[in-house]
Design a protein around this motif. Structure first.
Motif, PDB file in Angstrom:
ATOM      1  N   PRO A 534       5.639 -14.041  26.203  1.00 43.38           N
ATOM      2  CA  PRO A 534       4.233 -13.660  26.033  1.00 43.38           C
ATOM      3  C   PRO A 534       4.105 -12.228  25.532  1.00 43.38           C
ATOM      4  CG  PRO A 534       4.831 -13.457  28.325  1.00 43.38           C
ATOM      5  CD  PRO A 534       6.026 -14.048  27.636  1.00 43.38           C
ATOM      6  N   PRO A 535       3.010 -11.923  24.856  1.00 43.92           N
ATOM      7  CA  PRO A 535       2.753 -10.532  24.472  1.00 43.92           C
ATOM      8  C   PRO A 535       2.342  -9.725  25.708  1.00 43.92           C
ATOM      9  CG  PRO A 535       0.902 -11.917  23.857  1.00 43.92           C
ATOM     10  CD  PRO A 535       1.965 -12.842  24.385  1.00 43.92           C
ATOM     11  N   TYR A 536       2.430  -8.405  25.612  1.00 49.37           N
ATOM     12  CA  TYR A 536       1.897  -7.580  26.699  1.00 49.37           C
ATOM     13  C   TYR A 536       0.382  -7.772  26.770  1.00 49.37           C
ATOM     14  CZ  TYR A 536       6.413  -5.237  27.091  1.00 49.37           C
ATOM     15  OH  TYR A 536       7.739  -4.967  27.301  1.00 49.37           O
ATOM     16  N   PHE A 537      -0.161  -7.616  27.963  1.00 49.33           N
ATOM     17  CA  PHE A 537      -1.589  -7.901  28.138  1.00 49.33           C
ATOM     18  C   PHE A 537      -2.457  -6.979  27.292  1.00 49.33           C
ATOM     19  CE2 PHE A 537      -5.662  -7.160  30.287  1.00 49.33           C
ATOM     20  CZ  PHE A 537      -6.191  -8.431  30.157  1.00 49.33           C
ATOM     21  N   ARG A 538      -2.040  -5.721  27.156  1.00 46.45           N
ATOM     22  CA  ARG A 538      -2.856  -4.785  26.361  1.00 46.45           C
ATOM     23  C   ARG A 538      -3.028  -5.292  24.930  1.00 46.45           C
ATOM     24  NH1 ARG A 538       1.994  -2.149  27.448  1.00 46.45           N
ATOM     25  NH2 ARG A 538       3.382  -1.821  25.624  1.00 46.45           N
ATOM     26  N   ASP A 539      -1.995  -6.007  24.432  1.00 42.66           N
ATOM     27  CA  ASP A 539      -2.079  -6.533  23.071  1.00 42.66           C
ATOM     28  C   ASP A 539      -3.028  -7.732  23.015  1.00 42.66           C
ATOM     29  OD1 ASP A 539      -0.265  -4.635  22.153  1.00 42.66           O
ATOM     30  OD2 ASP A 539       1.458  -5.884  22.700  1.00 42.66           O
ATOM     31  N   ILE A 540      -3.006  -8.569  24.087  1.00 38.05           N
ATOM     32  CA  ILE A 540      -3.935  -9.708  24.132  1.00 38.05           C
ATOM     33  C   ILE A 540      -5.371  -9.218  24.117  1.00 38.05           C
ATOM     34  CG2 ILE A 540      -4.763 -11.626  25.546  1.00 38.05           C
ATOM     35  CD1 ILE A 540      -1.914 -12.044  26.520  1.00 38.05           C
ATOM     36  N   ALA A 541      -5.660  -8.208  24.953  1.00 34.39           N
ATOM     37  CA  ALA A 541      -7.027  -7.678  25.034  1.00 34.39           C
ATOM     38  C   ALA A 541      -7.459  -7.099  23.695  1.00 34.39           C
ATOM     39  CB  ALA A 541      -7.100  -6.609  26.132  1.00 34.39           C
ATOM     40  N   LYS A 542      -6.527  -6.450  23.024  1.00 34.07           N
ATOM     41  CA  LYS A 542      -6.830  -5.855  21.725  1.00 34.07           C
ATOM     42  C   LYS A 542      -7.095  -6.929  20.677  1.00 34.07           C
ATOM     43  CE  LYS A 542      -4.995  -2.429  18.479  1.00 34.07           C
ATOM     44  NZ  LYS A 542      -3.858  -1.528  18.158  1.00 34.07           N
ATOM     45  N   ASP A 543      -6.264  -8.000  20.689  1.00 31.70           N
ATOM     46  CA  ASP A 543      -6.433  -9.081  19.717  1.00 31.70           C
ATOM     47  C   ASP A 543      -7.755  -9.798  19.904  1.00 31.70           C
ATOM     48  OD1 ASP A 543      -3.997  -8.439  18.697  1.00 31.70           O
ATOM     49  OD2 ASP A 543      -2.903 -10.070  19.670  1.00 31.70           O
TER      50      ASP A 543
END
Length: 637
Positions: A534-543
């Motif tokens: 999985p991607p890091y959560f900060r990247d999910i929120a950004k996407d």
């Protein structure tokens, strides 16, 4: 048989020591200097069996103004005072000061002994007796007998002894059920015995073989031997002049002014709350923070008198005050004290202890002033109520309340039981018997409710606050067990709902807005699709172009619901994916016994940045145990 302590008082050279020798045969001036100079310097001791069989312990005090501090030490614990006034001189300055000291120390029984009657004419004797009646008016000696005697001729001595016997009948017996306390008035060494102390046992009892503590120093020792009036005893009780021989205690470890009690039954404090009476004979007011000498028991301690509600106290007035001392003292409520000016030294007032172990008070705090004024005449229940409120969230222990109330343990327990039944007190620690006042307890409950309400308002998507975070917001002075007791009470009353290591208000429910529902589904889908990489959560929120706080709240909800697993900071996995990997890992270990990190990496098909956090996650969740560079299956219970 009842034990009575007689103390002498009066001006120098008025015949106190000669009087005691006349009735007992004992010369209480034991020091060479006393015998050479013909004056009493130190305390002297004697004993007398009265005609009724009652035993009289006698403390002879110095009359010279330079030795008034020794007189105060000797007056501690006396039941009857013999105010000695010489017929040829009448009332003198130390007669007056000794009378003031006896009044301040709360002496209730006494008589006047008119000595040296062989040196004056009868009409002079009558005039002096009339002066004495005026002198004693309004005091505890107002209606006391005046006994004329001559220690030289023996005239009046039998009548003096009989008067003492009659008075002793009225003196109530001291309780032997309270705290054992003995103020030390003499310390010496005896060859073959070691350190010996003497003093008047003012409360409780002590037996040979018991362990005692010296206050305020804290040294401990065993009682090797006891004597009461030169007779060996196994036990000594309140009201007895007592000598104690200690086992293995150096003479330098103990001094006059120290207090002997059982181990850890007293507390020492640099501050004491007082009811202070400023004698009307003083020529000018006493100001706040005046430097004074504080006499209690057999000790003298310099300190500053703090007037809590005024800048100065007028002669003849009484007020609540706090004294702050240079060295600590160990007292209980209602102990009497005398205050003398620092320089020149003279008696200026005294009174009784209101609280022996108080907090440091700010001046002109009306609640403190009202509380102390109320404490002056409070009954035991009101004292416990006040002290529990004053203690706040730190609570108050039974051991402290014993000092604050000066009650026996049995009597205090009855008071506490009643207050518990009336829901005035809350028990927060069964081991130390610590209690918190119900108003304080309710304030802490309200604080917890407010914290939770604000937390839910600020974090509507979080199911609740962690217990540790909630506890950290309690007052720093809170008793360590208060948090658990408050939490359990609120859970019992269905105000809170516990869920693992978090709690929430029973009225709180997580309700997602429409856009938050969509965000939740999108985040969950990302983790499902990404599997073990999985991607890091900060990247999910950004996407997703979502507000960071909203995204974090939704993620916390997914974790709380068990749909997402936190492996390390900012790295989360889908729950089903983790469970699948766990089953695969356990099966491998059951078959092979151990697994290396490279093998685990092959099993996951993931890069090292995922492999290391995952294998460490299984360590921390007790699936595996690390042994060197390999992992083994942790033994299941």
């Amino acid at each position: 048989m009842k034990q009575i302590i007689l103390g002498t008082a009066g001006h120098i050279d008025h015949g106190k020591t000669s009087l005691i020798k006349a009735i007992t045969g004992t010369n209480t001036d034991r020091l060479r200097e006393e015998q050479k100079r013909g004056i009493t310097i130190e305390l002297g001791f004697a004993a007398l069996d009265l005609p009724s069989g009652r035993h009289l312990g006698i403390v002879d005090v110095p009359g010279h103004e330079k030795f008034v501090k020794n007189m105060v030490a000797g007056a501690t614990g006396i039941d009857i005072v013999a105010m000695v006034i010489a017929a040829d001189e009448g009332i003198m300055p130390q007669t007056r000061e000794h009378m003031e000291i006896c009044i301040l120390l709360g002496v209730k029984y006494g008589l006047v002994v008119l000595t040296k009657i062989d040196m004056v004419e009868e009409d002079w004797l009558e005039m002096v007796a009339e002066d004495i009646r005026g002198f004693t008016t309004g005091t505890f000696l107002e209606d006391a007998p005046i006994v004329p005697v001559s220690s030289f001729t023996g005239a009046g001595i039998p009548e003096f002894i009989q008067t003492l016997d009659d008075l002793s009948q009225n003196v109530p017996e001291r309780s032997s059920t309270g705290l054992f306390r003995l103020p030390v008035d003499r310390v010496f060494s005896m060859k073959g015995f070691g350190t010996v102390i003497t003093g008047t046992l003012i409360s409780g009892r002590i037996s040979v073989g018991e362990t005692i503590m010296i206050y305020p120093g804290g040294d401990t020792s065993k009682v090797r031997g006891l004597q009461v009036h030169n007779q060996s005893r196994e036990t000594a009780e309140a009201g007895m002049r007592t000598a104690i021989n200690f086992q293995g205690l150096e003479k330098a470890a103990i001094n006059r002014g120290d207090l002997i009690a059982r181990e850890n039954t007293l507390s020492s404090s640099y501050m004491v709350d007082l009811e202070f009476h400023y004698l009307s004979g003083n020529k000018k007011p006493i100001k706040n923070r005046a430097q004074v000498r504080f006499h209690t028991g057999t000790s003298e301690t310099p300190g500053n008198l703090i007037l809590l509600d005024r800048e100065e106290l007028i002669p003849g007035e009484t007020c609540s005050a706090q004294i702050r001392l240079e060295t600590p003292v160990s007292l209980v409520r209602d102990d009497r004290f005398v205050i003398r000016s620092y320089s020149p030294v003279r008696t200026i007032g005294g009174g009784k202890v209101l609280s022996p172990i108080p907090a440091k008070h700010k001046r002109f705090q009306q609640d403190i002033i009202d509380g102390l004024n109320h404490l002056t005449h409070a009954d035991p229940a009101a004292i416990v109520d006040y002290q529990a409120k004053s203690a706040g969230p730190s609570g108050v222990t039974v051991s402290a309340l014993l000092l604050m109330t000066n009650q026996s343990e049995k009597a205090l327990n009855a008071v506490i039981s009643d207050l518990l039944n009336r829901h005035v007190l809350v028990l927060v620690d069964k081991e130390t018997l610590t209690y918190v006042h119900s108003t304080v307890f309710d304030q802490i409950k309200s604080l917890a409710l407010d914290i939770l309400a604000r937390y839910h308002q600020q974090n509507p998507l979080k199911p609740g606050i962690s217990k540790e975070e909630l506890k950290s917001k309690f007052p720093e002075s809170s008793h360590p067990k208060l948090f658990t007791v408050v939490l359990n009470r609120m859970i019992r009353d269905q105000e809170l709902i516990p869920e693992d290591d978090i709690v929430r208000l029973s009225t709180h429910t997580v309700a997602l807005a429409v856009d938050e529902v969509a965000i939740k589904e999108q985040i969950a889908d990302r983790y499902q699709q990404s599997g073990l990489t999985p991607p890091y959560f900060r990247d999910i929120a950004k996407d997703l172009d979502v507000d960071a706080k909203t995204a974090r709240n939704v993620l916390d909800l997914l974790v709380s619901d068990g749909k997402v697993v936190k492996v390390k900071e900012d790295l989360y996995f889908d729950r089903l994916t983790i469970d699948g990997l766990k089953d695969q890992l356990v099966s491998y270990l059951l078959e092979n016994g151990e697994i290396s990190t490279p093998t685990f990496k092959d099993m996951t098909g993931a890069s090292r940045k995922y492999v290391i956090p995952l294998i460490e996650y299984f360590d921390t969740t007790h699936v595996t145990i690390r042994v060197g560079d390999i992992r083994k299956l942790r033994k299941r219970q």
